[in-house]
Design a protein around this motif. Structure first.
Motif, mmCIF file in Angstrom:
data_model
loop_
_atom_site.group_PDB
_atom_site.id
_atom_site.type_symbol
_atom_site.label_atom_id
_atom_site.label_comp_id
_atom_site.label_asym_id
_atom_site.label_seq_id
_atom_site.Cartn_x
_atom_site.Cartn_y
_atom_site.Cartn_z
ATOM 1 N N ILE A 36 -3.249 0.171 -6.385
ATOM 2 C CA ILE A 36 -3.212 -1.284 -6.565
ATOM 3 C C ILE A 36 -4.498 -1.925 -6.044
ATOM 4 C CG2 ILE A 36 -2.077 -3.412 -5.798
ATOM 5 C CD1 ILE A 36 0.575 -1.868 -5.975
ATOM 6 N N HIS A 39 -7.300 -1.161 -8.420
ATOM 7 C CA HIS A 39 -7.183 -1.951 -9.646
ATOM 8 C C HIS A 39 -7.597 -3.405 -9.408
ATOM 9 C CE1 HIS A 39 -5.780 -3.366 -13.491
ATOM 10 N NE2 HIS A 39 -5.051 -4.264 -12.874
ATOM 11 N N GLU A 40 -7.162 -3.984 -8.288
ATOM 12 C CA GLU A 40 -7.558 -5.360 -7.989
ATOM 13 C C GLU A 40 -9.071 -5.487 -7.900
ATOM 14 O OE1 GLU A 40 -5.434 -6.155 -4.383
ATOM 15 O OE2 GLU A 40 -3.671 -6.906 -5.455
ATOM 16 N N HIS A 41 -9.708 -4.518 -7.256
ATOM 17 C CA HIS A 41 -11.160 -4.550 -7.126
ATOM 18 C C HIS A 41 -11.825 -4.408 -8.495
ATOM 19 C CE1 HIS A 41 -14.990 -4.195 -5.075
ATOM 20 N NE2 HIS A 41 -15.267 -3.165 -5.862
ATOM 21 N N THR A 43 -10.590 -5.143 -11.361
ATOM 22 C CA THR A 43 -10.277 -6.290 -12.207
ATOM 23 C C THR A 43 -11.264 -7.432 -11.989
ATOM 24 O OG1 THR A 43 -7.945 -5.707 -12.211
ATOM 25 C CG2 THR A 43 -8.467 -7.964 -12.787
#
Length: 91
Positions: A36, A39-41, A43
């Motif tokens: 997670i 993925h946040e990074h 994104t």
């Protein structure tokens, strides 16, 4: 990967953008949390560095349309993706 031309620049995309596939042998709370965070990074940071607006609503709509095509089985994937799906037993 093919891209799409449009008279509206906000709806046009060139295609052939880089992507990543992450394969995990086990999904534990630690690996899930790391996934997670990763993925946040990705994104936000990667698109900004590539000159892509990560919060582009048209891009979100495109992703939803592609996901719907995949669900219906109306999508053919490139050979590397097909090989990954086959190896995962979902192809």
């Amino acid at each position: 990967m093919a891209g799409n031309a449009s008279n509206d620049p906000a709806r046009a995309y060139p295609g052939d953008r880089p992507s990543a596939t992450i394969l995990l042998d086990d999904v534990s709370p630690a690996t899930f949390g790391a996934l997670i965070a990763f993925h946040e990074h990705r994104t936000f940071a990667n698109p900004v560095l590539m000159g892509i607006n990560p919060f582009d609503q048209f891009g979100v709509e495109l992703g939803k349309n592609i996901a719907r095509q995949i669900e219906k089985g109306d999508t053919r994937f490139d050979p590397p993706t097909e090989a990954l799906l086959e190896a995962a037993g979902t192809g």
